[in-house]
Design a protein around this motif. Structure first.
Motif, PDB file in Angstrom:
ATOM      1  N   ASN A   1       3.228   4.714  33.499  1.00 34.80           N
ATOM      2  CA  ASN A   1       3.105   6.020  34.208  1.00 34.80           C
ATOM      3  C   ASN A   1       2.331   5.933  35.461  1.00 34.80           C
ATOM      4  N   ASN A   2       2.899   6.413  36.460  1.00 35.67           N
ATOM      5  CA  ASN A   2       2.183   6.189  37.820  1.00 35.67           C
ATOM      6  C   ASN A   2       1.581   7.694  38.128  1.00 35.67           C
ATOM      7  N   ARG A   3       0.638   7.802  39.047  1.00 37.46           N
ATOM      8  CA  ARG A   3       0.202   8.851  39.524  1.00 37.46           C
ATOM      9  C   ARG A   3       0.660   9.857  40.639  1.00 37.46           C
ATOM     10  N   LEU A   4       1.904   9.078  41.154  1.00 39.36           N
ATOM     11  CA  LEU A   4       2.741   9.622  42.247  1.00 39.36           C
ATOM     12  C   LEU A   4       3.301  11.075  41.706  1.00 39.36           C
ATOM     13  N   TYR A   5       4.277  10.788  40.665  1.00 35.92           N
ATOM     14  CA  TYR A   5       5.090  11.728  40.266  1.00 35.92           C
ATOM     15  C   TYR A   5       4.555  12.144  38.588  1.00 35.92           C
ATOM     16  N   GLY A   6       4.040  11.040  38.027  1.00 33.29           N
ATOM     17  CA  GLY A   6       4.052  11.043  36.573  1.00 33.29           C
ATOM     18  C   GLY A   6       5.358  10.510  36.092  1.00 33.29           C
ATOM     19  N   GLY A   7       5.520  11.204  34.501  1.00 36.61           N
ATOM     20  CA  GLY A   7       6.706  10.925  34.236  1.00 36.61           C
ATOM     21  C   GLY A   7       7.252   9.505  33.637  1.00 36.61           C
ATOM     22  N   LEU A   8       8.483   9.073  33.564  1.00 35.71           N
ATOM     23  CA  LEU A   8       8.737   7.701  32.924  1.00 35.71           C
ATOM     24  C   LEU A   8       9.896   7.011  34.050  1.00 35.71           C
ATOM     25  N   TYR A   9       9.232   6.055  34.482  1.00 31.28           N
ATOM     26  CA  TYR A   9      10.014   5.288  35.294  1.00 31.28           C
ATOM     27  C   TYR A   9      10.291   3.835  34.770  1.00 31.28           C
ATOM     28  N   ILE A  10      11.312   3.867  33.758  1.00 27.60           N
ATOM     29  CA  ILE A  10      11.541   2.535  33.060  1.00 27.60           C
ATOM     30  C   ILE A  10      12.982   2.206  33.188  1.00 27.60           C
ATOM     31  N   ASP A  11      13.743   2.631  34.202  1.00 26.68           N
ATOM     32  CA  ASP A  11      15.081   2.284  34.205  1.00 26.68           C
ATOM     33  C   ASP A  11      15.369   0.815  34.894  1.00 26.68           C
ATOM     34  N   THR A  12      14.119   0.129  35.323  1.00 27.52           N
ATOM     35  CA  THR A  12      14.521  -1.389  35.674  1.00 27.52           C
ATOM     36  C   THR A  12      13.801  -2.371  34.811  1.00 27.52           C
ATOM     37  N   ILE A  13      13.232  -1.833  33.822  1.00 23.23           N
ATOM     38  CA  ILE A  13      12.700  -2.939  32.780  1.00 23.23           C
ATOM     39  C   ILE A  13      13.771  -3.555  31.928  1.00 23.23           C
ATOM     40  N   SER A  14      13.892  -4.835  32.181  1.00 20.11           N
ATOM     41  CA  SER A  14      14.959  -5.778  31.406  1.00 20.11           C
ATOM     42  C   SER A  14      14.560  -5.673  29.911  1.00 20.11           C
ATOM     43  N   THR A  15      15.836  -5.314  29.115  1.00 22.82           N
ATOM     44  CA  THR A  15      15.765  -5.325  27.825  1.00 22.82           C
ATOM     45  C   THR A  15      15.928  -6.800  27.290  1.00 22.82           C
ATOM     46  N   ALA A  16      16.226  -7.757  28.178  1.00 27.91           N
ATOM     47  CA  ALA A  16      16.336  -9.024  27.838  1.00 27.91           C
ATOM     48  C   ALA A  16      15.006  -9.572  27.157  1.00 27.91           C
ATOM     49  N   ALA A  17      13.958  -8.836  27.988  1.00 28.90           N
ATOM     50  CA  ALA A  17      12.518  -9.343  28.000  1.00 28.90           C
ATOM     51  C   ALA A  17      11.857  -8.654  26.598  1.00 28.90           C
ATOM     52  N   ILE A  18      12.383  -7.921  26.012  1.00 26.95           N
ATOM     53  CA  ILE A  18      11.921  -6.904  25.001  1.00 26.95           C
ATOM     54  C   ILE A  18      12.029  -7.514  23.566  1.00 26.95           C
ATOM     55  N   GLU A  19      11.137  -7.490  22.870  1.00 27.83           N
ATOM     56  CA  GLU A  19      10.888  -7.877  21.443  1.00 27.83           C
ATOM     57  C   GLU A  19      11.060  -6.609  20.625  1.00 27.83           C
ATOM     58  N   ARG A  20      10.518  -5.647  20.874  1.00 28.88           N
ATOM     59  CA  ARG A  20      10.761  -4.480  19.935  1.00 28.88           C
ATOM     60  C   ARG A  20      10.012  -3.377  20.724  1.00 28.88           C
TER      61      ARG A  20
END
Length: 655
Positions: A116-135
């Motif tokens: 989470n960033n301090r500019l707006y807060g909130g959830l900016y996760i739209d560009t995280i690759s699911t190919a890199a996620i285990e769980r």
């Protein structure tokens, strides 16, 4: 709680959802084991053991979440109690609510590091690759003690993939959707023994592209609009390197680069509106276990986000006007964290310190270059009582302060008591949320002005839950869990007027969450979950915008047991049908929502060890026309529509 409200909510639940609850619900998943887990890796799973409710989305579920699944889509499908409404399909901003919270009350972690960033807060996760996620681990309830600001309603911890053995491993996946969306991802990893121990190296990448869909009804789109579709193009490239230092220590470096051009669809005058974005995420850590009694971890992180925003409007009489021409907005968040765990006389003590530093600016909302610093000290005692072996307890406190003088003292306490196949749990605690740079310094005439004198929000939460996990024999298992919760927020920051202000009356959020799951016969399972919640401003008595009064899901699935063959020896297949329900949602004095949407998916794995895999997913199976939000159109407030019927076929090969 108002009993009448909950009775009305139950009566309004769609028959499908009610029937699913009568039979079963989503199986509650246990945390997955990770090779040589360190103190950082077990931070969230330890909380589940101590009484907080935790959901885990597995790698298999991520792969079946399509079409064109991003993190938002995965969370929307698999996490009970979490309401997710992607604005205009994949790789877009979303609205999130965890047990009646606002989006800004949820903290996103990447391997335990805050995003989470301090500019707006909130959830900016739209560009995280699911190919890199285990769980993905979701821990519900007040988490301000260990994780600091914004962890008011819970945390979502995205755990990235690691090399899992001594042999080379990898995969490649390609997909094509009925709306023209294209997907490609791949990874390769190996372990390299060396004089210090061994180096694990994994490299991953992905690419997604689509012309998207039209997210508004024809009658709601102004005649001057020439670009009606919301398209996207997103690419990711990254690596994880882990150097094992004998059997007691390791150093880890993770990096991801993301680049994207992401359209905004608008129902009025739109010629071309888009974000041209790059993001760099870096985490570096060192974990050491010098003895069975003590281990510790040191971690640093960097999150750099740069966006050029362009907005071009059509004029009613012809021609265009440029409102924004590559205007910049972005931020740099970085920080350090040290955490230790000491076991003594059968007891356990967790302690640590962290710091976050922020720089950001926005030429669109006219937020001048700003910096910020936040620091925290925390400790948590986890006593063990030999006379009560099935009892887990915790109590702790945290002191947080900022460079500009804001401070917060929070605490939490929890208990989980087992009774064979049954358990009860209770927790109480406080959290806080620091103002964002937008709330402090925004200076655009379009929106509420910033207020440098804002106080942090503070919250209090209590939660009581319990459940059972019965082994019914013959591969059948029944799980049931119910949770009641109450959260009060003081000094809520409100921007509905011409200036951000603290509302002294605050917000009251209370509700009930139910989950059930039934694995029956061989390979068959069903699941359901439902959440009823009231989140109201004390001064007006109105439900907060974009938080549904109820939401839930039902799922039924089949997967071939290990000893059952497919069309050939070693083959396997599975399928599931999933329905999600969203009740009434309020926004800008109007209401939307009240829909049921069906999804379906199936897979067939063949070849040695199922190396080849075909997956078919269908979103919005019956092409339901439903709204994920509201926005301003030519005729007033209009619906933002969810994704229409979309099918995707993927082929994957792994070794």
């Amino acid at each position: 709680m108002r009993l009448t409200y909950w009775i009305q909510g139950l009566a309004a639940l769609p028959p499908l959802l009610a029937a699913g609850l009568a039979g079963a619900a989503e199986t509650h998943l246990a945390p997955l084991a990770v090779e040589a887990p360190g103190i950082e890796e077990t931070a969230t799973s330890d909380l589940a053991r101590l009484g907080w409710e935790m959901e885990v989305v597995t790698r298999a579920q991520i792969e079946r979440a399509g079409p064109s699944a991003d993190v938002t889509r995965v969370l929307q499908r698999y996490v009970p109690g979490l309401y997710v409404a992607p604005k205009n399909g994949p790789f877009d901003y979303g609205t999130y609510s965890l047990r009646g919270s606002r989006s800004a009350d949820i903290l996103i972690l990447l391997d335990g590091v805050r995003l989470n960033n301090r500019l707006y807060g909130g959830l900016y996760i739209d560009t995280i690759s699911t190919a890199a996620i285990e769980r993905i681990e979701v821990v519900k309830g007040a988490q301000g003690l260990i994780f600091g600001t914004e962890a008011v309603a819970g945390v979502i911890n995205i755990v990235t993939r690691r090399v899992t053995g001594d042999d080379p491993e990898g995969a490649i996946t390609a997909g094509l959707a009925s709306d023209g969306a294209r997907h490609l991802d791949g990874r390769v990893g190996d372990r390299f023994p060396n004089a210090l121990g061994a180096l694990d190296l994994m490299v991953f990448g992905s690419h997604d592209q689509s012309n998207g869909y039209i997210p508004y009804r024809s009658e709601d789109i102004d005649a001057t609009v020439s670009d009606r579709r919301r398209s996207y193009r997103v690419a990711n490239l990254g690596f994880r390197a882990t150097q094992h230092l004998g059997d007691t220590a390791r150093a880890d470096l993770f990096y991801q680069y993301a680049a994207g051009k992401l359209d905004f669809a608008r129902p009025v005058s739109n010629h071309d509106t888009f974000n041209d974005r790059t993001q760099h995420i870096v985490t570096a850590s060192f974990e050491h276990t010098p003895s069975q009694a003590f281990d510790y971890a040191l971690r640093a992180h960097l999150n750099v986000w740069d966006t050029d925003y362009t907005r071009i409007y059509n004029q009613p009489g012809g021609g265009t006007t440029t409102v924004n021409d590559g205007d910049y907005w972005g931020f740099k968040d970085y920080g350090l964290k040290a955490q230790g765990r000491w076991r003594f006389a059968g007891q356990e003590l967790l302690f640590g310190a962290d710091s976050q530093f922020y720089r950001g600016a926005d030429d669109v909302l006219v937020i001048g270059k700003q910096t910020g610093e936040a620091y925290g000290l925390f400790t948590q005692l986890r006593p063990h009582l030999e006379a009560l072996p099935e009892t887990d307890l915790s109590i702790g406190t945290r002191y947080n302060w900022t460079a500009d003088g804001a401070e917060a003292l929070v605490w939490s306490a929890s208990i989980r008591q087992g009774f064979g196949p049954a358990f009860i749990r209770a927790l109480a605690g406080t959290s806080f949320r620091l103002p964002t740079a937008e709330q402090l310094y925004a200076n655009d005439d379009c929106c509420a002005k910033g207020n440098p004198g804002l106080d942090p929000e503070t919250s209090r939460e209590v939660e009581l839950g319990g459940g059972v996990d019965f082994d019914l024999g013959r591969d059948a298992r029944l799980t049931l869990e119910v949770t009641a919760f109450r959260r009060e927020i003081d000094d809520m920051i409100d921007g509905s007027g011409d200036r951000f202000v603290n509302i002294s009356e605050g917000v009251l959020s209370e509700g009930v969450e139910l989950e059930a799951g039934l694995d029956f016969a061989r390979g068959w399972s069903t699941g359901a979950g439902v959440t009823f919640v009231s989140t109201e401003r004390r001064d007006t008595g109105l439900q907060l915008d974009n938080i549904p009064t109820r939401h839930g899901f039902v799922r039924i699935g089949y997967e071939t047991p290990d000893d059952t063959r497919g069309f050939a020896p070693g083959d396997s297949w599975g399928a599931d049908l999933y329905a999600r329900h969203v009740g009434d949602v309020r926004a800008r004095g109007t209401e939307y929502g009240d829909y049921v949407v069906f999804d379906a998916s199936g897979f067939y794995a063949f070849g040695p060890n199922g190396a080849h895999r075909l997956t078919l997913t269908v979103e919005n199976l019956f092409d339901r026309n439903y709204a994920t939000g509201r926005t301003t159109g030519a005729s007033g407030q209009v619906d933002q529509l969810g994704r229409p019927l979309t099918a995707e076929l993927r082929y994957g090969y792994s070794f």
